[in-house]
Design a protein around this motif. Structure first.
Motif, PDB file in Angstrom:
ATOM      1  N   ALA A 247       6.844  11.319  13.316  1.00  0.00           N
ATOM      2  CA  ALA A 247       5.748  11.533  13.358  1.00  0.00           C
ATOM      3  C   ALA A 247       4.511  11.312  14.049  1.00  0.00           C
ATOM      4  N   HIS A 248       4.748  10.695  15.407  1.00  0.00           N
ATOM      5  CA  HIS A 248       3.540  11.896  16.571  1.00  0.00           C
ATOM      6  C   HIS A 248       4.610  12.147  18.000  1.00  0.00           C
ATOM      7  N   CYS A 249       4.054  13.859  18.650  1.00  0.00           N
ATOM      8  CA  CYS A 249       4.729  14.271  19.796  1.00  0.00           C
ATOM      9  C   CYS A 249       4.996  12.672  20.227  1.00  0.00           C
ATOM     10  N   GLY A 250       6.270  12.739  20.855  1.00  0.00           N
ATOM     11  CA  GLY A 250       6.256  11.658  21.443  1.00  0.00           C
ATOM     12  C   GLY A 250       7.410  10.574  21.092  1.00  0.00           C
TER      13      GLY A 250
ATOM     14  N   LEU B 221      10.564  12.206  29.717  1.00  0.00           N
ATOM     15  CA  LEU B 221       9.513  11.402  29.381  1.00  0.00           C
ATOM     16  C   LEU B 221       8.710  11.429  30.116  1.00  0.00           C
ATOM     17  N   SER B 222       8.674  11.114  31.397  1.00  0.00           N
ATOM     18  CA  SER B 222       7.940  11.249  32.425  1.00  0.00           C
ATOM     19  C   SER B 222       6.757  12.242  32.301  1.00  0.00           C
ATOM     20  N   ASN B 223       6.631  13.626  31.252  1.00  0.00           N
ATOM     21  CA  ASN B 223       5.605  14.220  31.108  1.00  0.00           C
ATOM     22  C   ASN B 223       5.151  13.912  30.151  1.00  0.00           C
ATOM     23  N   TYR B 224       5.118  12.478  29.770  1.00  0.00           N
ATOM     24  CA  TYR B 224       3.718  12.252  28.487  1.00  0.00           C
ATOM     25  C   TYR B 224       2.964  11.003  29.104  1.00  0.00           C
TER      26      TYR B 224
END
Ligand SMILES: [Zn+2]
Length: 233
Positions: free
Chosen positions: A8-11, A177-180
Motif C-alpha cells: 500500500a505504501h513505500c516501505g 531498510l535503514s534507508n527509510y
C-alpha cells in the motif's frame, strides 16, 4: 521467474518481503516492488506532505538498488485509497506488463484501511489480468499466484504457511531498510527493531538464523496451495 511485491505504501513491500525479494534477485529472478501510494502522510513535522512523498520515493529507489530489484510507485494518495474499477484495471494492466509468476501482498486483516484495500485490489486485479475477455491496452492475459506476507499492522489471523530461510540475505535486508526515514525514526512504531526481531523469531522456528514467512491466499479452491516457486533457492 518473475516476482512482484505489491504494498500500500513505500516501505510495506520492503519490510514484508524484502529479504525474500533479495533472495530471488540474487538467484537471477526479476523482482519488482509496486507501491500503490508513497505513504507520504506520515511526514515528519518539518517536512511537507509533498516533499515527504518525493523523499520516500527516493528512499524506495535506494532500497531497491541495494536489494537488486525494480521499484514502481503509483500516484495514488496515502490514506485515500479506494478499491474501484480504475485502480483495479491499472494494477491488472501493470501485472500484464510485469508478468509475475507470483505476487506477494498484504494479508486481508489490517488496522490500516489502505492495507486491506491493497489486498482487495490485488485480488480483483488477478482476475482482470487473467481473463482474456478484458482488453487492457492490447496486452495478453496473464495469471499469477498470490501469497501474503507479514506486516505488523496486518497480523489478525496471519498464521504463516511457508517459512523461507533468509539467513544469507538478512544483513542486506536490514541495511536496505535503514534507508527509510520512518523505519529508523518513527515515533509511533519501532520498525527496525521489530523487523530485526521478527526475522530472528521466525528463524528460530525455522531452525535457521533468519526467516521471513508467507501465507497462502484464501477463497475459492486455493485455501491450501503448493510451496512458493523457487522455495528451495
Ligand atoms: Zn503501510
Amino acid at each position: 521467474m518473475k516476482l512482484a511485491v505489491v504494498g500500500a505504501h513505500c516501505g510495506d513491500a520492503e519490510i514484508q518481503a524484502g529479504a525474500i525479494a533479495h533472495k530471488y534477485a540474487k538467484a537471477g529472478h526479476e523482482v519488482t516492488f509496486v507501491h500503490l501510494t508513497a505513504g507520504e502522510k506520515g511526514n515528519p513535522p518539518n517536512i511537507s506532505v509533498d516533499d515527504y512523498r518525493e523523499q520516500k520515493i527516493k528512499e524506495s529507489e535506494k532500497v531497491a538498488e541495494i536489494l537488486g530489484v525494480k521499484t514502481i510507485t503509483l500516484d495514488y494518495k496515502d490514506a485515500e485509497l479506494t478499491c474501484n474499477d480504475e485502480i483495479v484495471m491499472r494494477v491488472a494492466t501493470l501485472m500484464r506488463e510485469i508478468k509475475p509468476n507470483v505476487v506477494i501482498t498484504h494479508w486481508k486483516n489490517s488496522i490500516h484501511p489502505d492495507h486491506e484495500l491493497c489486498y482487495e485490489i490485488v485480488q480483483a486485479a488477478q482476475l482482470k489480468a487473467g481473463l482474456p475477455g478484458f482488453d487492457l491496452n492490447g496486452l495478453p492475459p496473464h495469471y499469477y499466484g498470490i501469497y501474503h506476507s507479514e506486516n505488523w499492522e496486518d497480523m489478525d489471523g496471519y498464521d504463516p504457511d511457508v517459512y523461507i530461510d533468509v539467513s544469507d540475505e538478512f544483513d542486506t535486508y536490514l541495511e536496505a531498510l535503514s534507508n527509510y526515514w520512518f523505519i529508523m525514526n518513527s515515533s509511533s512504531f519501532r520498525y527496525y527493531d521489530y523487523y530485526k526481531a521478527l526475522g530472528t523469531v521466525r528463524g528460530c522456528l525455522n531452525r535457521c538464523k533468519y526467516a521471513q514467512t508467507l501465507k497462502f491466499t484464501t477463497g475459492g479452491n486455493v485455501r491450501k496451495g503448493g510451496i512458493i516457486p523457487g522455495y528451495e533457492l
